[in-house]
Structures are given as C-alpha cells and as structure tokens.
Design a protein around this motif. Structure first.
Motif, PDB file in Angstrom:
ATOM      1  N   PHE A   1       6.255   3.431  11.495  1.00  0.00           N
ATOM      2  CA  PHE A   1       5.627   3.655  10.184  1.00  0.00           C
ATOM      3  C   PHE A   1       6.463   4.624   9.352  1.00  0.00           C
ATOM      4  O   PHE A   1       6.735   4.404   8.175  1.00  0.00           O
ATOM      5  N   GLU A   2       6.889   5.706   9.985  1.00  0.00           N
ATOM      6  CA  GLU A   2       7.676   6.696   9.245  1.00  0.00           C
ATOM      7  C   GLU A   2       9.036   6.131   8.826  1.00  0.00           C
ATOM      8  O   GLU A   2       9.526   6.446   7.736  1.00  0.00           O
TER       9      GLU A   2
ATOM     10  N   GLU B   1      -6.013   4.172  13.081  1.00  0.00           N
ATOM     11  CA  GLU B   1      -6.940   5.139  12.480  1.00  0.00           C
ATOM     12  C   GLU B   1      -8.366   4.582  12.511  1.00  0.00           C
ATOM     13  O   GLU B   1      -9.305   5.291  12.887  1.00  0.00           O
TER      14      GLU B   1
ATOM     15  N   ASP C   1      -1.775  10.451  -6.390  1.00  0.00           N
ATOM     16  CA  ASP C   1      -3.181  10.859  -6.484  1.00  0.00           C
ATOM     17  C   ASP C   1      -3.533  11.272  -7.905  1.00  0.00           C
ATOM     18  O   ASP C   1      -2.661  11.572  -8.711  1.00  0.00           O
TER      19      ASP C   1
ATOM     20  N   ASN D   1      -8.298   6.769  -1.183  1.00  0.00           N
ATOM     21  CA  ASN D   1      -9.517   7.183  -0.463  1.00  0.00           C
ATOM     22  C   ASN D   1      -9.521   8.630  -0.004  1.00  0.00           C
ATOM     23  O   ASN D   1     -10.480   9.310  -0.381  1.00  0.00           O
ATOM     24  N   ASN D   2      -8.633   9.182   0.794  1.00  0.00           N
ATOM     25  CA  ASN D   2      -7.388   8.671   1.318  1.00  0.00           C
ATOM     26  C   ASN D   2      -7.408   8.456   2.821  1.00  0.00           C
ATOM     27  O   ASN D   2      -6.346   8.352   3.427  1.00  0.00           O
ATOM     28  N   ASN D   3      -8.594   8.484   3.462  1.00  0.00           N
ATOM     29  CA  ASN D   3      -8.618   8.155   4.873  1.00  0.00           C
ATOM     30  C   ASN D   3      -9.424   6.873   5.076  1.00  0.00           C
ATOM     31  O   ASN D   3      -9.919   6.283   4.104  1.00  0.00           O
TER      32      ASN D   3
ATOM     33  N   LYS E   1       3.493   5.150  15.021  1.00  0.00           N
ATOM     34  CA  LYS E   1       3.743   6.276  14.107  1.00  0.00           C
ATOM     35  C   LYS E   1       5.226   6.371  13.746  1.00  0.00           C
ATOM     36  O   LYS E   1       5.584   6.613  12.592  1.00  0.00           O
TER      37      LYS E   1
ATOM     38  N   PHE F   1       8.354   4.051   5.783  1.00  0.00           N
ATOM     39  CA  PHE F   1       8.113   4.893   4.611  1.00  0.00           C
ATOM     40  C   PHE F   1       9.417   5.483   4.076  1.00  0.00           C
ATOM     41  O   PHE F   1       9.656   5.488   2.852  1.00  0.00           O
TER      42      PHE F   1
ATOM     43  N   SER G   1      -1.750   2.267   3.787  1.00  0.00           N
ATOM     44  CA  SER G   1      -1.574   3.591   4.405  1.00  0.00           C
ATOM     45  C   SER G   1      -0.176   4.135   4.104  1.00  0.00           C
ATOM     46  O   SER G   1       0.012   5.350   4.053  1.00  0.00           O
ATOM     47  N   LEU G   2       0.785   3.236   3.880  1.00  0.00           N
ATOM     48  CA  LEU G   2       2.137   3.684   3.517  1.00  0.00           C
ATOM     49  C   LEU G   2       2.145   4.436   2.187  1.00  0.00           C
ATOM     50  O   LEU G   2       3.100   5.157   1.887  1.00  0.00           O
ATOM     51  N   LEU G   3       1.099   4.263   1.394  1.00  0.00           N
ATOM     52  CA  LEU G   3       1.046   4.912   0.072  1.00  0.00           C
ATOM     53  C   LEU G   3      -0.005   6.024   0.025  1.00  0.00           C
ATOM     54  O   LEU G   3      -0.376   6.485  -1.047  1.00  0.00           O
ATOM     55  N   ARG G   4      -0.457   6.468   1.187  1.00  0.00           N
ATOM     56  CA  ARG G   4      -1.442   7.565   1.235  1.00  0.00           C
ATOM     57  C   ARG G   4      -0.848   8.811   0.565  1.00  0.00           C
ATOM     58  O   ARG G   4       0.251   9.235   0.902  1.00  0.00           O
ATOM     59  N   GLY G   5      -1.578   9.347  -0.380  1.00  0.00           N
ATOM     60  CA  GLY G   5      -1.123  10.566  -1.057  1.00  0.00           C
ATOM     61  C   GLY G   5      -0.045  10.334  -2.100  1.00  0.00           C
ATOM     62  O   GLY G   5       0.489  11.284  -2.674  1.00  0.00           O
TER      63      GLY G   5
ATOM     64  N   LEU H   1      -0.790   1.155  11.685  1.00  0.00           N
ATOM     65  CA  LEU H   1      -1.241   2.551  11.600  1.00  0.00           C
ATOM     66  C   LEU H   1      -2.705   2.624  11.146  1.00  0.00           C
ATOM     67  O   LEU H   1      -3.496   3.407  11.682  1.00  0.00           O
TER      68      LEU H   1
END
Lengths: 431, 431
Positions: A422-423, A112, A78, A306-308, A419, A426, A71-75, A108
């Motif tokens: 996590f930020e 979700e 792409d 995926n990205n969810n 959250k 990141f 999830s740390l690499l979501r987006g 995180l």
C-alpha cells in the motif's frame, strides 16, 4: 460438518425486548443453529468449544456504501466542499490508479473493515476484478459493482458498460455465494440519461439491482433541475432506474414527496453520516425516511471523506446527530441505530440471511472484548455498542462460519505485506 | 534529574504549518526540553532512550467538562430529554451515591480517560475528596470543583458552600501542582442568585475561577427568562459571576450579543458535542464563538450522556458536526479541532504550560500506535488524529514527566480491582 459451541458469552440476538442474553450459541457449517441461555447438547457432541467469557457476540456490521481503494487518499484534500474535493483532488489522483493500486488500496480497507467488525461491505469502483479477488481471499462478504461515469465519448461509455456487465456476470454468486454484484451508474450528474437507461437495461438482462449516488448535495439537486428540469428522484424514476431494485447512497436532500416515491418503489437508502458531515453535504432526513417505511442502512463511504471505516462510529453518528439536529432525544434510539448497521443493512442489499444472530441465519458474527471500562456497568449492551464501542473493541470475526479474525489478528490475509505494498502504491501515486 | 530521549518518532509539535515532524524529543524531569529532527546530544548523555518507531507523539488531551463518577450510570436512561433524564433518572440514582461510589466510579473513568490519551480533566461533582485522591493516585492532572446545587434549605446551602470551599482550599496546588481547584455553582437553574453570589464571593476570597453549566437547552434559557427576566448570560453577568475567571459548560443556546459578552469577559466555553447531541440539546455555535475570539475547548460530560470518555471522538464530532450543520466544509478544520482538544483546552482551565509539545512545556504527552491501516498513508497525521483515530490507538501516556500508561497498561492504578469494586457499587445502587 463442523459443530462449534460458544459458551458463557453475552449475545445480542434480537434487537427488541431484552437487549442481550448470557448463554450459548451453536454454529454448524456456515449457519447458526442455536442461541439461548442453556447448552443444548452434551459437550462431547461439539468439535470445538469456545469460552465466551467477557465477550459480547453480535451480528457482523454491514457497510452499504464505499469505495475501498480510496484508502490511498485518506487525509488527502480534507476540509473542502464535495464538488471541489471530487473534481480537483479525488478525480485527478484516481485517474492515475492502476489495477495494482486498487488491489492494495482495497486490501488495506478490507483489513481495516474486517478487524473492525464489518463482515459485509458494498463497493463501487473501477478495476473491480481486483476488488472481488481481495474479497474472495479475505473471507468477507461483498456486494460489488463497477461504478461507471458516463462523461466520456460513446465508445468509452460502451467499453465501460461491457466491463461492468462482464464483471457482474462473472462474480455474481462467487466465493461460496459471499460475492454478489450490482450494476452501478455513478450518479445522475455523471451519467447522461440515455447511458443510465442502457445500464438499467443491462441490470434487467442480468436480473441485478442498481446502486448509485443520489441527492448528496443541494448543488447536485439544483444542477439536476437546471439540466433536466427535474430533481434527482423524479429524474431517476423517469428514466426507469427504480424499475430495478435500487440502493441509493446518501439521499441527503429529499422532499416529503421524494421520500414517498422512494418508499413506493422500495428504494433503499445508504445513510453515510460521517461523509455527509465532513463534506458539509448536510444531514439526511433519516427519522422521516424511517417513519415513511424506507429501508435505511449505514455506509462509511470511502476513507477519503470519512476518514476511517469504523461502522461503530457510523452507528453512533446516526444515533447522535438526528437527535441533536431535530431536537428530539428519541430520534434514532440505540436499538434502531444497531438495526441500521446490521439487519437493515443486510436487507438493503438483498441479503436476507445475515445481520441477526438467530437459528437459520448465516454465521456472520463478531465478538467484542467487554472487559474494559467503557463497557461497564454490564447493563444495556445495545447502548454500549452504539454509544460507547469502537472498531478496536472487536477481537473475533466469523463470516459464513469461518473465522477470519481471532484475538484481533487477521487469519486470511498478510497484514504486513498489504501495508508495505500500500505504501509503495501511495509513494508512486504522489511522486 | 532523569533525562529521556525519544527517537525515530513522529511528533505533532506545532499545529500550524507542517503538521508533524519525524525526529526526537527530550524530557528532563517534568519538562520537555527539546523537540526536533536531529538528536541534540550523544546518546550516552541520556538515562533512558525510547524507540518511537511507528508511534505518533502528541500533546495529551484535555477534557474540560465532566462528572467522572457518572460512569456508574452509563447506559442508564438513554434516549431521553435532558430535564427528564436529569430529574427522573440521574438525580434519584445520584442521591444514593456514597463516597465509596464516587471513589470507584471516578477511578473507573480515570482508567478509561488515561488509557485513552486524556492527561488532564475537569471534574465537577460531590464527595470531591475521593476524586482528588483518585487523581493523585492516578498521576493525571485534574482541575476539580465541588459542584453545588442550591435547591435546598439555607443551612444545607451553607454546609455545601463550606464543603466546596474547604475542598478548594485543601487541594489547590496538591500532587506536585497536578491538582488545581475551582468554585462551582451547578447551574443558574439549580442555584438561587443570592447563593451564586455567595459562591462567587468565596471564589474571590480564594482567588479561584468559577465553573458552571450554562445555556445547555432552550428550555433552560426560557426558564431563566421566565424566572429572572433575563437569559442566562445576562443573569450570570448581573450577579457577578463573570467578575471571576469563568469556564462555562455547553453554551449551546447563545445569541450574537451573548457571544460578544462572553468574549468581553474572556469567559471560556467547554463544548460538549457528544452530550449535546445525545440529549438533543442542540448544536453549539462553535464557529461563531471561535470567530468572536472566545476560548473554546472540548468536554465529554459524564459517561451517562455520552456514553464514553473518548476525547478523540469529541474532536472528531467538533470537526464534523459544524461542517454538516453550517454547510461550510471549512468550519472547524482538523488542526482547529486538535487545538480545541489540547492547547485551547489547557488555556481554558488556566494551565499555560501544557497542551503543546514544545521546549519549556510540561511533559504531558501521549503516543499512538500508527502501524495500523487507519493511519495509512503516513501523510497528514493531524488529519488522521482528528478524523480517523480513537482512544484505543493510545499506547503510552506521560504526565508531568511520569509514565502512567505504557503499552496500553495502566502503571499507577489496579485496573482489575477498580473494575471489581465498580461492579459491586453498581450492584448495590441498582439493587
């Protein structure tokens, strides 16, 4: 033992026949003990009575392949091909991951997933003690494996294998049995055959299943042929992987003969339609796999591809894409897609007592708010779940008889703290 | 004129380059007058100041093909081929639809669409006065057409054409310009050529565009060849349809030559990936259409073949499926999918002042709650919108400068009454 009655709800209790019933469910301890149209005992016999009006109860969703910390690499990165995405984007960033990053990235993803109706998930990653601790704290069910990549010197290979073995031994059966473990060579293209053989031997010694990526892209299949003279299925069969109970992720590029081999060895396939589409890996031959009697289930893969982590979306993709690509409108009907996301998911990871709302099964279930336009008319709820619902329709989640989400709020973990941490992770990784 | 400042929000204001900015947007009357990182004027100059913290503002979504009243048939006759589904399931039920059914079926769909971030939708159906009244009441923007099926005696054909013409005349430009109209022969296979020619002549007389279904299934294409000796594109070109500005729905089965014809006539294609997959109609050649310069947009189609009206899902399907099917991970990247669902959607239905957050554009926009796990990390919001978001992330919706949804609640219509009346209609239809 606590005894709970849920009344006036709609229940998807069996997939065949009548798609849902209006009635009651009773939970005693960690088990479902009754489901039916009538209330089985006088109300005073229950410790808690829940009004299920305008709620649809169904089995919790089972996500059979993923890497939660991603999830740390979501987006991030792409719209790239798998090998480039993996080698140029994911691996350099992942090389920086510390145990803390895995802790908060995984937490995180667990948030979700649990808020979105997933009650069990498979995770293959590094720093797995952090993953197991997060699963334990969350109340979810997890089938966990330290994924090992063998493209490294022999001493590092050995250290990784020891780490994977220790993890598997330590956590198998932990958290009241909510955690089980597997041994996991990452993929035939990232592990030399002799290293895979050592991992398989460890799985034999520990009596644990194997989980690996396999036949995800045509490039991988061709690479395997170039390097070993065999396609991945024959290669893994030859080096003894299928002598253990095995779950493979993806299985996109398979011949009829390979499907038959998988069926013979009862190898289970985690179908990841969202990830396979996004990385342009192709469309797995799910109707053929199902026809051959192979156990197919659904996975989100990591959030980076995926990205969810919405398992309703994976069920919908499984129901939609095989129709569109095959031209057969009967391919993977709604009831079958729902099975892939629940009962067959559980069976694929050797959990025989979850994935169905029936007396004697574990109380792993979710409730959806059906007082919404996209659940009307109140006819075929199996259809609505597969073709119309999403993760955010989930309001209540129960695992092993314990509520972990109520009214959309997580009861077991501190969402705001997760959250925030996590930020911070990141920001440090990207900095 | 009311002047509103939104501060501290994230804004997707341009699709190219930097994918979002953190800053402010100003709305005066029905227009966006400023967007940028700084507050342009002292706060006392505004009538209303909104804190946009943890919100992502983006253009409202534009749904360019649908039949809103078909929500009454959601989940009715799933998993069937298009022609059987249409002829044996949809049409017999639809034959029973009264104006009241269309009123409440459409109202329910409008609720679902507006709460899910759609600000403009195309509707092709019968009893269109009810649809137009519902659009007017809702505050949404609608591009509406009385869809006519010509498989009937000449006098009925004429009556339908008069109905369609009267509707188009009466409502074009109504509701402060929020409603525009089109003329709509249902499809080449449901309207004899001479009847289509009469409809086209009416469109000429009224100076209105044409909207029709075209080349949705291979069976339809073959039927057109069998009956008229031409594929649908050449057939519609021959009988003069493309002499009017035209929006076709589906366009799944197209040759290179046909794509070139559509480009020459500037015919717009509403791509309906969810419906096309579910009915096993196939996968439209969207990358080729875009490369040829054809304007492509996205539609949900009716809820009976989708089964929800979530435009985020259509954007995601458009971004995912063309990658998976073509094997090209760069096919329809996130930014392009977002354009299809917003700016190109608006342009496809001849609305040049909506679909983008820019000064001078209509204030048609939505806000998403991004304080959620699946929007983290806060990096590429275009990616998150396309690959991770869903209708239920939408909290606020503004059309033509008026809030129609705030904090997830519809401000313009009575949701409880609509759900109740909808269920009464359904019970009567099924009874």
């Amino acid at each position: 033992m606590k005894k709970t009655l849920i009344m006036n709800g709609h229940f998807i209790s069996t997939i065949k026949g009548k798609s849902s019933i209006k009635g009651c469910m009773v939970i005693e301890g960690d088990l479902i003990t009754y489901i039916g149209e009538e209330t089985p005992e006088p109300k005073e016999n229950y410790d808690e009575i829940i009004d299920g009006t305008n709620k649809l109860y169904m089995p919790g969703l089972v996500n059979t392949h993923g890497h939660a910390a991603m999830s740390l690499l979501r987006g991030y990165g792409d719209d790239l091909a798998l090998q480039i995405w993996l080698e140029e984007k994911m691996w350099p960033m992942e090389a920086k991951f510390t145990a803390q990053d895995v802790k908060w990235g995984t937490s995180l993803s667990i948030l979700e997933m649990m808020k979105g109706g997933t009650t069990t998930f498979v995770d293959m990653y590094d720093h797995m003690n952090e993953v197991a601790k997060a699963v334990e704290a969350s109340g979810m069910r997890g089938v966990l494996a330290r994924g090992v990549i063998g493209l490294c010197p022999a001493d590092v290979q050995t250290a990784k294998l020891i780490d994977a073995t220790e993890f598997a031994k330590t956590w198998h059966g932990a958290a009241n049995g909510r955690i089980t473990t597997m041994m996991s060579p990452h993929a035939p293209y990232t592990c030399p055959p002799d290293y895979i053989e050592r991992i398989v031997q460890a799985a034999h010694d520990l009596n644990l299943p194997i989980h690996t990526h396999m036949s995800e892209t045509s490039r991988e299949v061709q690479g395997n042929v170039d390097q070993y003279g065999l396609r991945p299925v024959a290669h893994l069969e030859k080096i003894g992987v299928f002598s253990r109970p095995t779950l493979v992720a993806h299985g996109v590029h398979l011949t009829d003969e390979e499907i038959s081999v998988l069926q013979q060895y009862d190898v289970r396939v985690s179908h990841n339609p969202g990830s396979n589409l996004k990385l342009a890996s192709g469309v797995a031959r799910v109707p053929e796999l199902l026809r051959a009697g192979v156990k197919v289930s659904l996975g989100t893969d990591g959030a980076a591809s995926n990205n969810n982590l919405d398992m309703f979306e994976e069920m919908r993709l499984a129901a939609l894409i095989h129709k569109g690509v095959s031209g057969d409108p009967l391919a993977v009907p709604a009831a079958e897609a729902l099975l892939l996301g629940t009962k067959m998911g559980a069976e694929s990871i050797w959990l025989d007592n979850v994935g169905l709302l029936q007396p004697g099964m574990k109380a792993d279930f979710i409730a959806l708010d059906i007082d919404q336009p996209h659940f009307l008319p109140k006819t075929d709820f199996v259809s609505h779940v597969v073709y119309s619902a999403c993760a955010k329709d989930v309001v209540d989640v129960c695992v092993d008889g314990n509520w972990i989400v109520r009214k959309g709020e997580c009861l077991t973990m501190d969402e705001e703290k997760i959250k925030r941490e996590f930020e911070l992770c990141f920001d440090r990784l990207i900095g």
